[in-house]
Write a protein that holds these residues in place. Structure first.
Motif, PDB file in Angstrom:
ATOM      1  N   LYS A 156       0.842  -1.212   0.000  1.00  0.00           N
ATOM      2  CA  LYS A 156       0.000   0.000   0.000  1.00  0.00           C
ATOM      3  C   LYS A 156       0.866   1.247   0.000  1.00  0.00           C
ATOM      4  O   LYS A 156       1.948   1.259   0.621  1.00  0.00           O
ATOM      5  CB  LYS A 156      -0.886   0.030   1.258  1.00  0.00           C
ATOM      6  N   VAL A 157       0.386   2.306  -0.669  1.00  0.00           N
ATOM      7  CA  VAL A 157       1.150   3.560  -0.696  1.00  0.00           C
ATOM      8  C   VAL A 157       0.448   4.663   0.095  1.00  0.00           C
ATOM      9  O   VAL A 157       0.948   5.778   0.195  1.00  0.00           O
ATOM     10  CB  VAL A 157       1.405   4.045  -2.140  1.00  0.00           C
ATOM     11  N   ALA A 158      -0.713   4.380   0.612  1.00  0.00           N
ATOM     12  CA  ALA A 158      -1.448   5.347   1.443  1.00  0.00           C
ATOM     13  C   ALA A 158      -2.519   4.562   2.202  1.00  0.00           C
ATOM     14  O   ALA A 158      -2.819   3.406   1.856  1.00  0.00           O
ATOM     15  CB  ALA A 158      -2.097   6.420   0.570  1.00  0.00           C
ATOM     16  N   GLY A 190      -1.061  14.519 -10.886  1.00  0.00           N
ATOM     17  CA  GLY A 190      -1.774  15.672 -10.337  1.00  0.00           C
ATOM     18  C   GLY A 190      -2.453  15.370  -9.007  1.00  0.00           C
ATOM     19  O   GLY A 190      -2.516  16.238  -8.128  1.00  0.00           O
ATOM     20  N   ARG A 191      -2.958  14.143  -8.848  1.00  0.00           N
ATOM     21  CA  ARG A 191      -3.658  13.835  -7.584  1.00  0.00           C
ATOM     22  C   ARG A 191      -2.675  13.837  -6.417  1.00  0.00           C
ATOM     23  O   ARG A 191      -3.022  14.276  -5.327  1.00  0.00           O
ATOM     24  CB  ARG A 191      -4.393  12.493  -7.689  1.00  0.00           C
ATOM     25  N   THR A 192      -1.447  13.354  -6.660  1.00  0.00           N
ATOM     26  CA  THR A 192      -0.418  13.406  -5.611  1.00  0.00           C
ATOM     27  C   THR A 192      -0.068  14.855  -5.314  1.00  0.00           C
ATOM     28  O   THR A 192       0.076  15.244  -4.151  1.00  0.00           O
ATOM     29  CB  THR A 192       0.837  12.628  -6.065  1.00  0.00           C
ATOM     30  N   LEU A 221      -6.327  21.135 -15.260  1.00  0.00           N
ATOM     31  CA  LEU A 221      -5.463  21.970 -14.426  1.00  0.00           C
ATOM     32  C   LEU A 221      -6.197  22.332 -13.130  1.00  0.00           C
ATOM     33  O   LEU A 221      -7.095  23.165 -13.130  1.00  0.00           O
ATOM     34  CB  LEU A 221      -5.148  23.236 -15.232  1.00  0.00           C
ATOM     35  N   ARG A 222      -5.797  21.662 -12.034  1.00  0.00           N
ATOM     36  CA  ARG A 222      -6.498  21.939 -10.780  1.00  0.00           C
ATOM     37  C   ARG A 222      -5.557  22.166  -9.613  1.00  0.00           C
ATOM     38  O   ARG A 222      -6.000  22.347  -8.480  1.00  0.00           O
ATOM     39  CB  ARG A 222      -7.446  20.766 -10.445  1.00  0.00           C
ATOM     40  N   ILE A 223      -4.265  22.151  -9.873  1.00  0.00           N
ATOM     41  CA  ILE A 223      -3.304  22.323  -8.781  1.00  0.00           C
ATOM     42  C   ILE A 223      -3.410  23.769  -8.253  1.00  0.00           C
ATOM     43  O   ILE A 223      -3.573  24.702  -9.032  1.00  0.00           O
ATOM     44  CB  ILE A 223      -1.873  21.975  -9.239  1.00  0.00           C
TER      45      ILE A 223
HETATM   46  N1  LIG Z   1       3.953   5.910  -1.321  1.00  0.00           N
HETATM   47  C1  LIG Z   1       4.303   6.455  -2.447  1.00  0.00           C
HETATM   48  O1  LIG Z   1       5.370   6.161  -3.005  1.00  0.00           O
HETATM   49  C2  LIG Z   1       3.393   7.464  -3.077  1.00  0.00           C
HETATM   50  C3  LIG Z   1       3.884   8.241  -4.096  1.00  0.00           C
HETATM   51  C4  LIG Z   1       3.042   9.166  -4.699  1.00  0.00           C
HETATM   52  C5  LIG Z   1       1.729   9.262  -4.276  1.00  0.00           C
HETATM   53  N2  LIG Z   1       1.263   8.499  -3.270  1.00  0.00           N
HETATM   54  C6  LIG Z   1      -0.155   8.604  -2.869  1.00  0.00           C
HETATM   55  O2  LIG Z   1      -0.914   8.235  -4.019  1.00  0.00           O
HETATM   56  C7  LIG Z   1      -2.159   8.930  -3.996  1.00  0.00           C
HETATM   57  C8  LIG Z   1      -2.405   9.665  -5.331  1.00  0.00           C
HETATM   58  O3  LIG Z   1      -2.110   8.824  -6.399  1.00  0.00           O
HETATM   59  P1  LIG Z   1      -3.160   8.535  -7.586  1.00  0.00           P
HETATM   60  O4  LIG Z   1      -2.803   7.248  -8.182  1.00  0.00           O
HETATM   61  O5  LIG Z   1      -4.548   8.695  -7.061  1.00  0.00           O
HETATM   62  O6  LIG Z   1      -2.946   9.706  -8.590  1.00  0.00           O
HETATM   63  P2  LIG Z   1      -1.637  10.265  -9.332  1.00  0.00           P
HETATM   64  O7  LIG Z   1      -0.930   9.188 -10.058  1.00  0.00           O
HETATM   65  O8  LIG Z   1      -0.858  11.111  -8.397  1.00  0.00           O
HETATM   66  O9  LIG Z   1      -2.269  11.266 -10.341  1.00  0.00           O
HETATM   67  C9  LIG Z   1      -2.861  10.770 -11.486  1.00  0.00           C
HETATM   68  C10 LIG Z   1      -3.002  11.912 -12.441  1.00  0.00           C
HETATM   69  O10 LIG Z   1      -3.089  11.426 -13.740  1.00  0.00           O
HETATM   70  C11 LIG Z   1      -3.959  12.274 -14.472  1.00  0.00           C
HETATM   71  N3  LIG Z   1      -4.532  11.509 -15.587  1.00  0.00           N
HETATM   72  C12 LIG Z   1      -5.754  11.018 -15.701  1.00  0.00           C
HETATM   73  N4  LIG Z   1      -5.914  10.400 -16.888  1.00  0.00           N
HETATM   74  C13 LIG Z   1      -4.757  10.517 -17.518  1.00  0.00           C
HETATM   75  C14 LIG Z   1      -4.292  10.087 -18.755  1.00  0.00           C
HETATM   76  N5  LIG Z   1      -5.044   9.400 -19.607  1.00  0.00           N
HETATM   77  N6  LIG Z   1      -3.025  10.354 -19.080  1.00  0.00           N
HETATM   78  C15 LIG Z   1      -2.238  11.012 -18.220  1.00  0.00           C
HETATM   79  N7  LIG Z   1      -2.635  11.451 -17.024  1.00  0.00           N
HETATM   80  C16 LIG Z   1      -3.881  11.198 -16.689  1.00  0.00           C
HETATM   81  C17 LIG Z   1      -4.980  12.683 -13.493  1.00  0.00           C
HETATM   82  O11 LIG Z   1      -5.436  13.951 -13.901  1.00  0.00           O
HETATM   83  P3  LIG Z   1      -6.651  14.650 -13.151  1.00  0.00           P
HETATM   84  O12 LIG Z   1      -6.150  14.936 -11.775  1.00  0.00           O
HETATM   85  O13 LIG Z   1      -6.872  15.865 -13.941  1.00  0.00           O
HETATM   86  O14 LIG Z   1      -7.746  13.662 -13.169  1.00  0.00           O
HETATM   87  C18 LIG Z   1      -4.215  12.755 -12.206  1.00  0.00           C
HETATM   88  O15 LIG Z   1      -3.811  14.058 -11.906  1.00  0.00           O
HETATM   89  C19 LIG Z   1      -2.076   9.904  -2.860  1.00  0.00           C
HETATM   90  O16 LIG Z   1      -2.749   9.329  -1.749  1.00  0.00           O
HETATM   91  C20 LIG Z   1      -0.599   9.990  -2.561  1.00  0.00           C
HETATM   92  O17 LIG Z   1      -0.370  10.309  -1.199  1.00  0.00           O
HETATM   93  C21 LIG Z   1       2.069   7.591  -2.650  1.00  0.00           C
END
Ligand SMILES: NC(=O)c1ccc[n+]([C@@H]2O[C@H](COP(=O)([O-])OP(=O)(O)OC[C@H]3O[C@@H](n4cnc5c(N)ncnc54)[C@H](OP(=O)(O)O)[C@@H]3O)[C@@H](O)[C@H]2O)c1
Length: 384
Positions: A156-158, A190-192, A221-223
């Protein structure tokens, strides 16, 4: 001597890109080390010249151990092959050709034509590994992509609520700064960016020539303009790749803070993001997640190297995110295997690094077990 040349080369880490890491040892006719040098981009002088200057007359009749083929063309510096020949070097030992098309093979040919004995093929795997980013960049025009994730024992990463700080301990996090120091850019989804509000700077404490470029991939763009990234553009560029037609107010407020937004058409194409970064002379990118971006990059075959830090903790939760998104493998036999795996420990956490099997940049041979020159250099700095 070649081991020493590679260690010298590693001293240029963070200070040579977009050039290669190069180290040179000059051994005189009696077999004694007469001069050493390594390349730093801003010093203009190449490793061979630095080492020859130190060796002076002792270089005559001696051997030059150079970690990469010397160049024979006039670039930012005069040809190193001329300098070696003029200094009376009798033999040059270099493990690999320089993949730069202006150099490749020509340096060795020029030396041989001048009667210098050339020996290649010594420690080729170590030398290729040391310059893996440069070699990949020269061959493809795209940055070398190193994916790094931190996960619990259960992958798990979160937590289920998105809490992710900190999974790994201080020592593993210090090691991540070493990895950032080796990279020209760092990339997150972007979500990170929105949930963790990270700073993404190189806090290794080591000198770097160019600021780390911080890249965010976001469909819409929502950052926040109040985010740490948007507020610290004076510490290093922030580049957001987003789809066309971003909200004009959001765009203006980010741009007014110095953030560069690159509109990418109606769908984000990660290969063209890498092309664009390559055109900006970015040789290497450290992708730090999240799982969604990591999954997209892996499924598109764009990842060259993978590092996981695994912490001895169990986060649990059916819905807590695991390290890699995307569709995933249907069968275990289809899972992505890593080759040349290296394992090390940082405090309580374990680092596992390898190369996606089939990646052309590395030979399928198993690791030599020897600590690579970059890690040795990092360890030396850590203990100083
Ligand atoms: N432990 C670790 O190593 C680690 C590292 C990093 C993050 N995290 C955790 O991971 C979680 C966030 O990760 P996540 O997986 O939800 O998101 P993410 O990988 O951080 O973000 C995904 C992004 O991809 C964009 N996206 C959507 N469709 C796409 C496409 N077809 N091509 C390219 N980009 C596209 C999304 O845009 P939109 O936002 O516009 O939809 C979004 O911003 C958080 O809880 C963070 O704390 C943990």
């Amino acid at each position: 001597m070649m081991q020493r040349a590679l260690e010298l080369a590693a001293q240029g880490v963070g200070q040579v890109s977009p050039g290669p890491l190069v180290g040179t040892v000059i051994v005189d006719a009696n077999g004694e080390i007469a001069g050493e040098g390594f390349y730093l981009y801003d010093q203009i002088k190449h490793a061979e010249t630095v080492a020859l200057e130190r060796a002076g007359d002792k270089a005559r009749g001696g051997t030059a151990y150079v970690s990469l083929e010397p160049h024979a063309h006039q670039g930012r510096t005069p040809p190193c092959t001329d300098t070696l020949i003029k200094a009376g070097i009798k033999r040059v030992v270099a493990p690999i050709e320089d993949p730069n098309p202006k150099v490749s093979g020509r340096g060795f040919a020029h030396l041989r034509e001048a009667g210098v004995e050339v020996q290649t093929g010594v420690m080729t795997e170590e030398a290729s590994r040391l310059n893996e980013s440069y070699i990949h960049f020269m061959r493809t025009g795209r940055p070398f992509v190193h994916l790094k994730m931190a996960a619990s024992l259960d992958g798990k990463v979160a937590t289920v609520n998105g809490d992710s700080r900190w999974i790994t301990g201080e020592q593993a996090r210090a090691r991540v700064h070493e990895l950032r120091h080796r990279s020209d850019a760092i990339m997150i989804g972007g979500r990170t960016a929105r949930s963790d509000d990270p700073l993404l700077t190189d806090r290794s404490g080591q000198k770097r020539r160019r600021p780390l470029v911080r890249v965010v991939i976001e469909q819409y763009l929502r950052i926040s303009p109040e985010s740490q990234l948007a507020q610290t553009t004076d510490a290093g560029p922030v580049l957001i790749f987003a789809c066309d037609d971003p909200d004009p107010d959001e765009l203006n407020s980010l741009q007014s803070r110095g953030v560069e937004v690159v509109a990418q058409g109606s769908a984000l194409d990660l290969a063209s993001v890498l092309e664009e970064l390559g055109q900006r002379s970015i040789q290497s990118v450290l992708v730090e997640g999240g799982p969604f971006l990591a999954g997209l990059m892996l499924e598109a075959g764009l990842v060259n190297k993978v590092t996981f830090f695994v912490a001895p903790m169990i986060i649990g939760g059916q819905d807590a995110p695991s390290a890699i998104g995307g569709a995933g493998a249907e069968k275990i036999a289809d899972a992505l295997q890593l080759a040349q795996v290296e394992v090390s420990q940082h405090g309580r956490d374990v680092e596992i690094t390898g190369y996606p099997a089939g990646y052309a940049g590395v030979s399928p041979a198993s690791s030599t077990g020897a600590e690579n020159a970059l890690d040795k250099q990092a360890r030396r700095l850590r203990t100083e």
